[in-house]
Design an enzyme around this catalytic site. Sequence first.
Site, PDB file in Angstrom:
ATOM      1  CD  GLU A   1     -25.564 -14.639  11.528  1.00 46.63           C
ATOM      2  OE1 GLU A   1     -24.264 -14.711  11.034  1.00 46.63           O
ATOM      3  OE2 GLU A   1     -26.405 -14.295  11.445  1.00 46.63           O
TER       4      GLU A   1
ATOM      5  NE  ARG B   1     -21.293 -10.777  11.946  1.00 39.65           N
ATOM      6  CZ  ARG B   1     -22.032 -11.795  11.906  1.00 39.65           C
ATOM      7  NH1 ARG B   1     -21.993 -12.703  13.061  1.00 39.65           N
ATOM      8  NH2 ARG B   1     -22.839 -11.981  10.986  1.00 39.65           N
TER       9      ARG B   1
ATOM     10  CG  HIS C   1     -26.865  -5.677   6.632  1.00 37.46           C
ATOM     11  ND1 HIS C   1     -26.814  -5.555   5.380  1.00 37.46           N
ATOM     12  CD2 HIS C   1     -26.507  -6.872   6.972  1.00 37.46           C
ATOM     13  CE1 HIS C   1     -26.747  -6.597   4.878  1.00 37.46           C
ATOM     14  NE2 HIS C   1     -26.642  -7.718   5.615  1.00 37.46           N
TER      15      HIS C   1
ATOM     16  NE  ARG D   1     -29.865 -10.549  12.911  1.00 38.92           N
ATOM     17  CZ  ARG D   1     -29.744 -10.304  11.500  1.00 38.92           C
ATOM     18  NH1 ARG D   1     -28.520 -10.480  10.889  1.00 38.92           N
ATOM     19  NH2 ARG D   1     -30.865 -10.484  10.592  1.00 38.92           N
TER      20      ARG D   1
ATOM     21  CD1 TRP E   1     -30.178  -4.184   1.396  1.00 36.39           C
ATOM     22  CD2 TRP E   1     -28.808  -5.995   1.516  1.00 36.39           C
ATOM     23  NE1 TRP E   1     -30.835  -5.237   2.090  1.00 36.39           N
ATOM     24  CE2 TRP E   1     -29.929  -6.336   1.999  1.00 36.39           C
ATOM     25  CE3 TRP E   1     -27.540  -6.695   1.571  1.00 36.39           C
ATOM     26  CZ2 TRP E   1     -30.090  -7.544   2.504  1.00 36.39           C
ATOM     27  CZ3 TRP E   1     -27.639  -7.869   1.920  1.00 36.39           C
ATOM     28  CH2 TRP E   1     -28.753  -8.501   2.488  1.00 36.39           C
TER      29      TRP E   1
ATOM     30  CD  GLU F   1     -23.781  -8.926  12.323  1.00 37.31           C
ATOM     31  OE1 GLU F   1     -24.390  -9.307  13.081  1.00 37.31           O
ATOM     32  OE2 GLU F   1     -23.690  -9.004  11.193  1.00 37.31           O
TER      33      GLU F   1
ATOM     34  CG  ASP G   1     -26.246  -7.217  10.862  1.00 37.93           C
ATOM     35  OD1 ASP G   1     -25.622  -6.460  10.760  1.00 37.93           O
ATOM     36  OD2 ASP G   1     -26.415  -8.367  10.059  1.00 37.93           O
TER      37      ASP G   1
ATOM     38  CD  GLU H   1     -22.378 -10.035   7.387  1.00 34.79           C
ATOM     39  OE1 GLU H   1     -22.747 -10.451   8.810  1.00 34.79           O
ATOM     40  OE2 GLU H   1     -23.396  -9.808   6.639  1.00 34.79           O
TER      41      GLU H   1
ATOM     42  CE1 TYR I   1     -29.569  -8.037   6.384  1.00 36.52           C
ATOM     43  CE2 TYR I   1     -29.630  -7.542   8.814  1.00 36.52           C
ATOM     44  CZ  TYR I   1     -29.281  -8.400   7.626  1.00 36.52           C
ATOM     45  OH  TYR I   1     -28.738  -9.655   8.214  1.00 36.52           O
TER      46      TYR I   1
HETATM   47  O1  KDG Z   1     -25.309 -12.717   1.802  1.00 32.24           O
HETATM   48  C1  KDG Z   1     -25.465 -11.737   2.753  1.00 32.24           C
HETATM   49  C2  KDG Z   1     -26.066 -12.339   4.125  1.00 32.24           C
HETATM   50  O2  KDG Z   1     -25.448 -13.489   4.597  1.00 32.24           O
HETATM   51  C3  KDG Z   1     -26.198 -11.068   5.354  1.00 32.24           C
HETATM   52  O3  KDG Z   1     -26.670 -10.151   4.964  1.00 32.24           O
HETATM   53  C4  KDG Z   1     -26.641 -11.772   6.481  1.00 32.24           C
HETATM   54  O4  KDG Z   1     -25.796  -9.867   7.619  1.00 32.24           O
HETATM   55  C5  KDG Z   1     -26.153 -10.984   7.848  1.00 32.24           C
HETATM   56  C6  KDG Z   1     -25.909 -11.700   8.928  1.00 32.24           C
HETATM   57  O5  KDG Z   1     -25.475 -11.124   9.948  1.00 32.24           O
HETATM   58  O6  KDG Z   1     -26.212 -12.813   9.020  1.00 32.24           O
HETATM   59 MG    MG Z   2     -24.540  -9.310   9.312  1.00 29.92          MG
END
Ligand code: KDG
Ligand code: MG
Length: 402
Positions: free
Chosen positions: A339, A283, A212, A147, A402, A236, A210, A262, A159
Amino acid sequence: MKIESAKLIICSPDRNFVTLKIVTDEGIYGLGDATLNGRELAVASYLTEHVLPCLIGRDPFQIEDIWQYLYRGAYWRRGPVTMSAIAAVDMALWDIKGKALNTPVYNLLGGKSREGVLVYTHANGSDIAEAVDSVQRHAAEGYLAVRAQSGVPGVASSYGVPKSGKPYEPAERGLPSESLWSTEKYLNFVPKLFDAVRKACGEDLHLLHDVHHRLTPIEAARLGKALEPYHLFWMEDPTPAENQEAFRLIREHTVTPIATGEVFNSFWDAHDLIRNQWIDYLRMTIVHGGGITALKKAADFAAVYQVRTGFHGATDLSPVTMAAALHFGLAIHNFGIQEHMPHTKLMDEVFPHAYSFNAGYMYPGDAPGLGVEIDEALAAKYPYQRAYLPIARKLDGTLTDW
Ligand code: KDG
Ligand code: MG
């Protein structure tokens, strides 16, 4: 066999972890991860006050029934706190069953569907040159999938990029820090990052990115389209997923594969995404999604639609969740990728484990159960410390994802 006692071990070896230990009258015990980053004590309290008293005297082999008891029996369903608590119990019960039957958990889930679990790790840099260098270093370590995240010119902190050369770890002690964000600068920048990474690393390495949750659907569609020449393994969390239908628009505009989930805690968070084939990878994690029992159902549903798994595996998921994910990934047919953000040396010392990494793949090991221990004496030396994830604001001060 009966459950005789259950307790929580809350510790902070470099970061906070909440671990459940369920002990049976035959002396066999199981471990479950209950860590919810930034809200750890809410899950601990839910377990201590409301769940653990109900477990005493139950047969730990009745995993499905106990899962339903905790899910349906609470009347109030879902939510990350509830589902992380249920997941911790569920993992511990699978661990106990494996130990009692003297077999690794993957055998209880159908046995091996593959020899190893393909993993991706994180590369990052404050600019493109550093990010390219980091991708190359991880490829040289043997990773087949990486990644890539980079600092964005004109954006103070991005991020996925560490502040001080350490591995990226967003949780910070004290109150939440604030970072500034510019979608415009990010969108113009990311294709340049992947152009450089592809040129430096060739066509074969799997590359991931990612977002995010930071884009609107149409912005995510533009990014997916712009990244097509670099054939990412996935893009992602391109947009927040509370509105599952938002992914339809992204899908209609780009063939860049999409991964999300996630932050999901229920199969129902992903139901429309899967049945409409708006995503390619799910995820959800074993710890936040209700455990192995819940994720097995979600993965089987996803398999029907050719959606594969790509479970979250950041350092805020403890080695217990990592082990559970590896057993799961070895066993199910529609596994995609896992991951792997390695834990620190100290975390590995607190949680000695049977799993290992070799040449791009991870292996859960053949220890009975999940194959993870906890060194309680060492854990006790690192007491819980309040920590939060950061928040983000746009350049004009508006609070954003975020
Ligand atoms: O607790 C939040 C994190 O696990 C996250 O920000 C990590 O986005 C993430 C990732 O893809 O690992
Ligand atoms: Mg992530």
